[in-house]
Design a protein around this motif. Structure first.
Motif, PDB file in Angstrom:
ATOM      1  N   UNK B 182      42.537  39.343  39.102  1.00 37.30           N
ATOM      2  CA  UNK B 182      43.899  38.876  38.858  1.00 37.30           C
ATOM      3  C   UNK B 182      44.860  39.449  39.886  1.00 37.30           C
ATOM      4  N   UNK B 183      44.572  40.623  40.423  1.00 34.28           N
ATOM      5  CA  UNK B 183      45.435  41.175  41.464  1.00 34.28           C
ATOM      6  C   UNK B 183      45.374  40.325  42.718  1.00 34.28           C
ATOM      7  N   UNK B 184      44.163  39.989  43.112  1.00 29.31           N
ATOM      8  CA  UNK B 184      44.013  39.152  44.299  1.00 29.31           C
ATOM      9  C   UNK B 184      44.631  37.773  44.068  1.00 29.31           C
ATOM     10  N   UNK B 185      44.489  37.280  42.835  1.00 30.25           N
ATOM     11  CA  UNK B 185      45.070  35.975  42.520  1.00 30.25           C
ATOM     12  C   UNK B 185      46.583  36.020  42.639  1.00 30.25           C
ATOM     13  N   UNK B 186      47.169  37.115  42.184  1.00 28.00           N
ATOM     14  CA  UNK B 186      48.628  37.244  42.303  1.00 28.00           C
ATOM     15  C   UNK B 186      49.060  37.244  43.756  1.00 28.00           C
ATOM     16  N   UNK B 187      48.253  37.804  44.621  1.00 29.24           N
ATOM     17  CA  UNK B 187      48.585  37.782  46.046  1.00 29.24           C
ATOM     18  C   UNK B 187      48.626  36.344  46.560  1.00 29.24           C
ATOM     19  N   UNK B 214      30.880  47.488  38.844  1.00 27.24           N
ATOM     20  CA  UNK B 214      30.307  47.809  37.547  1.00 27.24           C
ATOM     21  C   UNK B 214      31.373  48.226  36.544  1.00 27.24           C
ATOM     22  N   UNK B 215      32.495  48.705  37.054  1.00 28.88           N
ATOM     23  CA  UNK B 215      33.573  49.142  36.167  1.00 28.88           C
ATOM     24  C   UNK B 215      34.454  47.964  35.742  1.00 28.88           C
ATOM     25  N   UNK B 216      35.214  48.221  34.694  1.00 31.31           N
ATOM     26  CA  UNK B 216      36.182  47.228  34.234  1.00 31.31           C
ATOM     27  C   UNK B 216      37.508  47.912  34.021  1.00 31.31           C
ATOM     28  N   UNK B 217      38.573  47.130  34.036  1.00 29.50           N
ATOM     29  CA  UNK B 217      39.890  47.694  33.823  1.00 29.50           C
ATOM     30  C   UNK B 217      40.595  46.862  32.751  1.00 29.50           C
ATOM     31  N   UNK B 222      44.260  40.640  26.328  1.00 28.19           N
ATOM     32  CA  UNK B 222      43.107  39.919  26.819  1.00 28.19           C
ATOM     33  C   UNK B 222      41.918  40.783  27.196  1.00 28.19           C
ATOM     34  N   UNK B 223      40.907  40.107  27.685  1.00 25.59           N
ATOM     35  CA  UNK B 223      39.668  40.792  28.036  1.00 25.59           C
ATOM     36  C   UNK B 223      39.879  41.666  29.266  1.00 25.59           C
ATOM     37  N   UNK B 224      39.123  42.729  29.378  1.00 24.29           N
ATOM     38  CA  UNK B 224      39.219  43.579  30.573  1.00 24.29           C
ATOM     39  C   UNK B 224      38.620  42.853  31.779  1.00 24.29           C
ATOM     40  N   UNK B 225      39.143  43.180  32.939  1.00 26.37           N
ATOM     41  CA  UNK B 225      38.706  42.497  34.158  1.00 26.37           C
ATOM     42  C   UNK B 225      37.777  43.393  34.960  1.00 26.37           C
ATOM     43  N   UNK B 226      36.793  42.784  35.568  1.00 25.64           N
ATOM     44  CA  UNK B 226      35.847  43.537  36.391  1.00 25.64           C
ATOM     45  C   UNK B 226      36.530  43.993  37.675  1.00 25.64           C
TER      46      UNK B 226
END
Lengths: 248, 248
Positions: B182-187, B214-217, B222-226
């Motif tokens: 979602x960060x890249x999408x916002x860019x 492997x981590x998520x944030x 909503x669901x956590x993002x990889x």
DNA sequence: CGAATAGTGTCTGTGAGACAATATATG
DNA sequence: CATATATTGTCTCACAGACACTATTCG
């Protein structure tokens, strides 16, 4: 913080000396399926006997692009009002050591000349020995020493053009105003340095951007080829994203 | 003729005066889905009260890119060794009238700073009033007067970036080393100034160039993002034609 | 007629975009 | 549970490339 704010106040010529500004030109034209550019064999230090790109100083009352057009006209002796040409800025080279004699910053330009694919425009008719001569670009890159940072400029120019013709009709700048598809195909083959593009697929891909003139032109063998013109929407700074859906 | 051949011989400073060389910087960073850049409100003639891009003189022992990095560091006060940044040359502006005070030729550069999308890097901590401030780029273009040819530089920078993220992963330069999609999408939404890109399709299109950590944030809802990293082959001057068959 | 070339037809694979479906988090 | 978001699945469409086919010219 040395912003432009401090021009008159803090400008110290000792700290920020001025530089000589030049343009260097990569002039490209196609014969057969080979890219050619004019080079000058240097007769004196530095880089004596190496090849150099044509270029010259930017005058006090002109910008770099104007200087590029002027040098192009002087170099080729072409009437650029008649002979179609395309000039665009490539990049600026400003390494302090790029010319051992003095600080010279050069704005490199790419120029594309239209040819019929059979002959190259005559260069500087009636000039002296140091005039420029057309040479095949890849051979020069493979076998010749190039002066200054002109090898880098040249390869940058080729990469830029190779990329640009993928998504624009810039290639049409290397071909007469009216042309057959095999001429345009030869331009792509020259720029991409590739064997043979499929003529059928090439025709299909291009046809959307072209307008048939109704005329045909005969070749030595085979069927005559239709003569086209570039649809005006695809000319000039041709739309970068033609069929893009504007979002994503 | 005027080739570089004639440097020492024919160089006449009256005919070819030298110029002051500067860099101008378009520094971009994203908060939310909005592009921001630092601007300086001019306090004196010319273009008093207009906004200007940060910039400065190119020193005698550096090239333009080095000057751009240096000005970026001075302007932002960032430790660029730590804070990831991307600098590339945009174009050179050399109109004789672009600065009414003297002949100034400027090599414009684009700089991209990584942010987490929630805050912008602090600018020039502990400096004076004329320091730069982050402003939303579109609002500036719509509502502010810009000094010199900085409006042209700014729009060129935006168009270049909008085009480049179509076929490269340059957008990743505006996001931390490890990031969620979602960060890249916002860019992309910020650069293309668009509403919403389809998250599903975006994920699919990008995933090939990314490596999952492997981590998520977790997000607020909503669901956590990889969390991903950019595959190394896609970094730096990212491959211009990834899936191209090399011969058209 | 045989060779060369232009232009069209066809098939297939890839990738983008629209949109639905499922999974996982918060409050 | 209601809501928001991530991620995957499906379907369709457009287009590119491989390749066969037809038409037209020259010698």
């Amino acid at each position: 913080m040395s912003t432009q704010e401090r021009f008159l106040e803090d400008y110290d010529p000792a700290e920020y000396p001025s530089v000589a500004l030049t343009v260097d030109l990569v002039v490209l034209a196609v014969t057969g399926s080979t890219l050619h550019a004019p080079f000058i064999r240097r007769g004196m230090h530095p880089f004596k006997d190496a090849l150099a790109l044509p270029g010259g100083f930017v005058g006090p009352d002109e910008d770099a692009e104007h200087a590029a057009w002027r040098e192009l006209a002087e170099e080729t002796g072409l009437d650029l009002a008649t002979h179609r040409a395309h000039v665009e800025q490539l990049a600026t080279y400003s390494s302090p050591e790029r010319d051992p004699r003095m600080r010279v910053v050069s704005v490199a330009h790419l120029a594309l000349l239209a040819t019929d694919g059979r002959s190259l425009p005559e260069l500087a008719p009636g000039s002296d020995a140091s005039a420029a001569h057309w040479k095949p670009v890849r051979e020069v890159l493979d076998h010749e020493e190039l002066a200054f940072d002109h090898r880098e400029i040249l390869t940058t120019a080729l990469e830029r053009l190779a990329g640009k013709i993928e998504y624009t009709l810039t290639a049409a700048k290397l071909v007469p105003e009216e042309f057959a598809l095999y001429q345009l195909r030869h331009v792509y083959e020259a720029v991409w340095n590739t064997e043979k593009l499929d003529a059928g697929n090439f025709t299909r891909k291009m046809s959307g951007a072209l307008i048939g003139t109704g005329r045909k032109v005969a070749r030595s063998k085979g069927a005559p080829a239709a003569v086209f013109t570039v649809r005006s929407e695809y000319l000039s700074p041709p739309m970068a994203r033609p069929a893009a859906t504007s979002d994503h």
